[in-house]
Design an enzyme around this catalytic site. Structure first.
Site, short mmCIF file in Angstrom:
data_model
loop_
_atom_site.label_atom_id
_atom_site.label_comp_id
_atom_site.label_asym_id
_atom_site.label_seq_id
_atom_site.Cartn_x
_atom_site.Cartn_y
_atom_site.Cartn_z
N ASP A 164 0.86 -1.06 0.02
CA ASP A 164 -0.01 -0.18 -0.09
C ASP A 164 0.90 1.15 0.03
O ASP A 164 2.10 1.28 0.23
CB ASP A 164 -0.98 0.06 1.26
CG ASP A 164 -2.18 1.01 1.13
OD1 ASP A 164 -2.28 1.59 -0.04
OD2 ASP A 164 -3.03 1.14 2.00
N GLU A 206 1.81 6.91 -7.11
CA GLU A 206 1.21 5.75 -6.48
C GLU A 206 2.00 4.47 -6.49
O GLU A 206 2.24 3.76 -5.68
CB GLU A 206 -0.36 5.60 -7.03
CG GLU A 206 -1.05 4.56 -6.50
CD GLU A 206 -1.45 4.91 -5.13
OE1 GLU A 206 -1.09 3.90 -4.01
OE2 GLU A 206 -1.71 5.91 -4.73
N ASP A 242 -3.02 -2.98 -2.52
CA ASP A 242 -4.07 -1.90 -2.26
C ASP A 242 -3.72 -0.51 -2.63
O ASP A 242 -2.65 -0.18 -2.97
CB ASP A 242 -4.34 -2.24 -0.90
CG ASP A 242 -5.46 -1.38 -0.52
OD1 ASP A 242 -6.37 -1.05 -1.29
OD2 ASP A 242 -6.11 -1.38 1.05
N HIS A 247 -0.96 -0.80 5.00
CA HIS A 247 -1.35 0.68 5.27
C HIS A 247 -0.93 1.25 6.40
O HIS A 247 -0.45 2.38 6.62
CB HIS A 247 -2.89 0.64 5.02
CG HIS A 247 -3.69 1.73 5.45
ND1 HIS A 247 -3.58 2.97 4.74
CD2 HIS A 247 -4.18 2.18 6.61
CE1 HIS A 247 -4.21 3.83 5.23
NE2 HIS A 247 -4.75 3.39 6.48
#
Length: 261
Positions: free
Chosen positions: A35, A72, A104, A236
Site C-alpha cells: 500500500d 502511487e 491496495d 497501510h
C-alpha cells in the site's frame, strides 16, 4: 476490563506475540501486502511492504520505500521482494512455493501501469530463485459503487460474510470478483473488489476467493473481519506511521515485529 484487554493484546502483538491464526491447508505460501501513503505536507510518498513468514500468517516482515509525492506506483518492489524472500528462507530453510500479492490503493485506471511496472519488478525478483514459485497478483479496491443484496422471500437483506460475486457484473476481459468480507449493524454492506492481474498457478479461482476471505480474519488490531486481507491493512498502517510520523525508514531491527499496529 475490555479496554485493558485490547491494550494488552496490542502490546503483545507489537512485541512479536501470536494472538490467533487461520487454517489454510496450502503450505509454503508467502502472502504480501502493498500500500502507499501520501502526506499532503511532505515532498515524498511512502510505500508499505509486508510479507508473511509462516503458514499460520502470524509472523511478518516489513519494509518501506520512498517515491515522489503523490506517486502511487512503487519502483523498489524488486528489492523489497528480494529481502522478504531471503528472510523467509532464513526462517523456514526453504523458499516459498507460491506467492500471493495483494496490492491496495490503486484505481482501475492504473491497472495497466501496475502490471507493467510493479508486477514486472516482482517477477524479476522471483526469477532469481532456484525454482520459480507460482505467482498470484491481485489489486484490491475498497472504494466502489457496487452493492449487493440477498433476496429472502419478499424482502432484501445484506448478503452473509464470505459471499462472492464473480459472474454477470464482473469484467469479460479481466479475472475479477467481489467479496463481502464482513457484516454491518446498520446500512448496506460494501463489498471489496479484487482484480487478478497474474494467476500463474495450478490452484482454482475458488481457492483464491476462500483465501482472500480467510485473510480478512487475522488483523490483530480487530477481533472480527476487516474489509481487506490483513497483509494489506498491515501495509497501510506501516505506510501511515512512517509517512505521517517518522518521516524516515524505521530501524531494520524492527522489520520482524508488528510495531506499527
Amino acid at each position: 476490563m475490555s479496554v485493558v484487554t485490547k491494550v494488552v493484546l496490542q502490546m503483545n502483538a507489537k512485541l512479536g506475540g501470536e494472538l490467533w491464526s487461520i487454517a489454510i491447508p496450502m503450505k509454503g505460501v508467502m502472502y504480501i501486502g502493498i500500500d502507499t501513503y501520501h502526506d499532503s505536507g511532505s515532498a515524498r510518498s511512502v510505500g508499505g511492504f509486508v510479507a508473511s513468514m509462516n503458514d499460520l500468517c502470524t509472523r511478518y516482515y516489513s519494509k518501506t520505500t520512498w517515491q515522489a509525492s503523490k506517486q502511487e506506483l512503487i519502483s523498489q518492489l524488486e528489492v523489497c521482494t528480494d529481502e522478504a524472500l531471503q528472510q523467509y528462507f532464513k526462517l523456514n530453510n526453504a523458499f516459498p512455493s507460491r506467492v500471493f500479492i495483494f496490492r491496495d490503493g490503486v484505481g482501475d485506471g492504473q491497472l495497466l501501469a501496475v502490471k507493467e511496472m510493479e508486477l514486472t519488478s516482482i517477477k524479476r525478483a522471483l526469477a532469481k530463485l532456484p525454482q520459480k514459485p507460482q505467482l498470484i497478483f491481485v489489486v484490491v479496491t475498497k472504494r466502489i459503487q457496487q452493492r449487493f443484496f440477498l433476496k429472502q422471500g419478499g424482502r432484501l437483506s445484506n448478503p452473509t460474510p464470505g459471499t462472492v460475486v464473480d459472474t454477470k457484473v464482473t469484467s469479460d476481459a479481466l479475472f475479477d470478483f467481489f467479496l463481502v468480507p464482513q457484516s454491518v449493524g446498520q446500512g448496506t454492506v460494501t463489498p471489496t473488489h479484487y482484480n487478478v492481474l497474474e494467476f500463474s498457478t495450478n490452484i482454482q479461482p475458488d481457492h483464491l476467493q476462500q483465501i482472500a476471505f480467510k485473510l480478512c480474519h487475522i488483523y490483530f488490531n480487530w477481533t472480527g473481519t476487516i474489509r481487506v486481507p490483513a497483509v494489506c491493512q498491515y501495509a497501510h498502517k506501516l505506510a501511515f506511521l512512517v509517512g505521517n510520523h517518522l518521516n524516515k525508514d524505521p530501524s531494520p531491527q524492527l522489520a520482524n515485529y508488528l510495531y506499527y499496529l
